[in-house]
Write an enzyme that holds these catalytic residues in place. Sequence first.
Site, PDB file in Angstrom:
ATOM      1  N   ALA A 177     -70.466-102.546  84.318  1.00  0.00           N
ATOM      2  CA  ALA A 177     -71.345-103.275  83.760  1.00  0.00           C
ATOM      3  C   ALA A 177     -71.672-104.664  84.700  1.00  0.00           C
ATOM      4  O   ALA A 177     -72.749-104.967  84.492  1.00  0.00           O
ATOM      5  CB  ALA A 177     -70.525-103.617  82.239  1.00  0.00           C
ATOM      6  N   ILE A 203     -53.684-104.394  77.980  1.00  0.00           N
ATOM      7  CA  ILE A 203     -53.052-103.347  77.044  1.00  0.00           C
ATOM      8  C   ILE A 203     -52.292-104.045  76.027  1.00  0.00           C
ATOM      9  O   ILE A 203     -52.275-103.525  75.047  1.00  0.00           O
ATOM     10  CB  ILE A 203     -52.249-102.011  77.441  1.00  0.00           C
ATOM     11  CG1 ILE A 203     -50.716-102.685  78.080  1.00  0.00           C
ATOM     12  CG2 ILE A 203     -52.986-101.311  78.427  1.00  0.00           C
ATOM     13  CD1 ILE A 203     -49.911-101.600  78.103  1.00  0.00           C
ATOM     14  N   ASP A 204     -51.918-105.352  76.102  1.00  0.00           N
ATOM     15  CA  ASP A 204     -51.112-106.053  75.226  1.00  0.00           C
ATOM     16  C   ASP A 204     -51.871-106.615  73.890  1.00  0.00           C
ATOM     17  O   ASP A 204     -51.434-107.095  72.927  1.00  0.00           O
ATOM     18  CB  ASP A 204     -50.352-107.164  75.963  1.00  0.00           C
ATOM     19  CG  ASP A 204     -49.552-106.644  77.089  1.00  0.00           C
ATOM     20  OD1 ASP A 204     -49.018-105.268  76.691  1.00  0.00           O
ATOM     21  OD2 ASP A 204     -49.246-107.167  78.053  1.00  0.00           O
ATOM     22  N   ARG A 209     -42.103 -86.841  66.533  1.00  0.00           N
ATOM     23  CA  ARG A 209     -42.099 -86.470  65.118  1.00  0.00           C
ATOM     24  C   ARG A 209     -41.571 -85.068  65.032  1.00  0.00           C
ATOM     25  O   ARG A 209     -40.750 -84.948  64.013  1.00  0.00           O
ATOM     26  CB  ARG A 209     -43.140 -86.795  64.387  1.00  0.00           C
ATOM     27  CG  ARG A 209     -43.123 -86.891  62.590  1.00  0.00           C
ATOM     28  CD  ARG A 209     -44.502 -87.168  62.150  1.00  0.00           C
ATOM     29  NE  ARG A 209     -44.702 -88.673  62.267  1.00  0.00           N
ATOM     30  CZ  ARG A 209     -44.059 -89.613  61.478  1.00  0.00           C
ATOM     31  NH1 ARG A 209     -42.979 -89.544  60.789  1.00  0.00           N
ATOM     32  NH2 ARG A 209     -44.364 -90.774  61.842  1.00  0.00           N
ATOM     33  N   GLU A 256     -41.632 -95.376  60.302  1.00  0.00           N
ATOM     34  CA  GLU A 256     -40.591 -96.087  58.993  1.00  0.00           C
ATOM     35  C   GLU A 256     -40.184 -97.483  59.014  1.00  0.00           C
ATOM     36  O   GLU A 256     -40.433 -98.202  58.046  1.00  0.00           O
ATOM     37  CB  GLU A 256     -39.183 -95.295  58.710  1.00  0.00           C
ATOM     38  CG  GLU A 256     -39.414 -94.021  57.998  1.00  0.00           C
ATOM     39  CD  GLU A 256     -39.911 -92.942  58.592  1.00  0.00           C
ATOM     40  OE1 GLU A 256     -40.139 -92.848  59.924  1.00  0.00           O
ATOM     41  OE2 GLU A 256     -40.615 -91.890  58.092  1.00  0.00           O
ATOM     42  N   ARG A 291     -31.816 -91.562  68.763  1.00  0.00           N
ATOM     43  CA  ARG A 291     -32.082 -91.089  70.045  1.00  0.00           C
ATOM     44  C   ARG A 291     -33.264 -92.271  70.220  1.00  0.00           C
ATOM     45  O   ARG A 291     -33.754 -92.816  69.467  1.00  0.00           O
ATOM     46  CB  ARG A 291     -33.117 -89.755  70.378  1.00  0.00           C
ATOM     47  CG  ARG A 291     -31.547 -88.776  70.113  1.00  0.00           C
ATOM     48  CD  ARG A 291     -31.022 -88.771  71.456  1.00  0.00           C
ATOM     49  NE  ARG A 291     -29.846 -87.734  71.361  1.00  0.00           N
ATOM     50  CZ  ARG A 291     -28.584 -87.875  70.841  1.00  0.00           C
ATOM     51  NH1 ARG A 291     -28.282 -89.086  70.280  1.00  0.00           N
ATOM     52  NH2 ARG A 291     -27.730 -86.930  71.171  1.00  0.00           N
TER      53      ARG A 291
END
Length: 324
Positions: free
Chosen positions: A22, A127-128, A155, A188, A246
């Site tokens: 751009a 990215i932060d 998950r 959670e 884990r």
Amino acid sequence: MKRIAVMTTGGDAPGMNAAIRAVVRTAISKGAGVFGVEHGFKGLLENRFVRMDSHSVSGIINRGGTMLQTMRCPEFHKKNVRKSAYHNIKNMKIDGLAVIGGDGSRRGAHIISKESGVPVVFIPGSIDNDVYGTDYTIGFDTAVNVGLGAIDKIRDTAASHERVFIVEVMGRERGFLALEIGLTGGAEIILIPEFKKEAEIGRICSVLKAGIEKGKDSSIIVMAEGVGLSNKFAERIEKRIGMEARYTVLGYIQRGGSPTAASRRLGLTFGYKAVKALLGQKRGESTMVGIQANTMVVHSLKNVIGKERKIDRQAYRMNEAFSI
Ligand code: ADP
């Protein structure tokens, strides 16, 4: 303004290429010549200017990383070292500079315009998402989506094995990335540096235990790297509540990959707006582009530099309400 230069500095972020494209094409369309500086501030010191035309940014809009490459450059903190950068800029007859990068790069950009007088525009890419003066930085949305993809997969295995899973995400000292990934991934528990008390091991275990008592067979914790080491947390949780814990460190995976539509769009809009701002800037003037409340903004750098972006406390509390 006849000749501008564009560069990427600090950590790379997906969508930076869209911003480069751009900047180059907008500048050319406005009759200005464009150079790219390779390797960020280091490239300024090493005279790594490359002529850019509209063709040089073809086929990059979908690519992660940055075609100009980026490097940390600790020596740029030294004033006498920076002088050679100013000499090179002058020699190349560059009369405006667009710097794409994170908060550290912004400090570098500000110093360049203060010391050399060359007008500078800063484009937030990280990215932060930890840059004051904009609600979003280029690359954040992509990193959130990469994190989400990982959580969705984890998950499945967490539920199959009755486990607690800690997913450690990037973000340096801030929790913007972890908060967004945790909230939209249905975690959670979210552990971020801005909420220290909530990251205490006793409190984490009591939330997990309450979940187990209610019949939850697995839990996901999203943790920002700034909170500590996820392997240590996993060990301590396992010892305390006796459930298998884990951990996964997402690490550099989050930086890579094709930028999402949102990251590309931000890169394109920031790049366009930045060149328009830069072409109207006087000597010694430095600005940044940003988006706030869905509106494009241009700030004077002196008004935003050194200020800290606030975490969305309500989003954090909202997630606590959801994870009952
Ligand atoms: P990011 O831009 O992603 O936050 P860094 O914090 O590593 O990344 O900063 C990128 C570069 O910006 C540094 O390597 C350094 O060259 C330059 N920089 C950062 N702070 C300053 C400063 N105070 N003075 C001069 N240059 C700086």
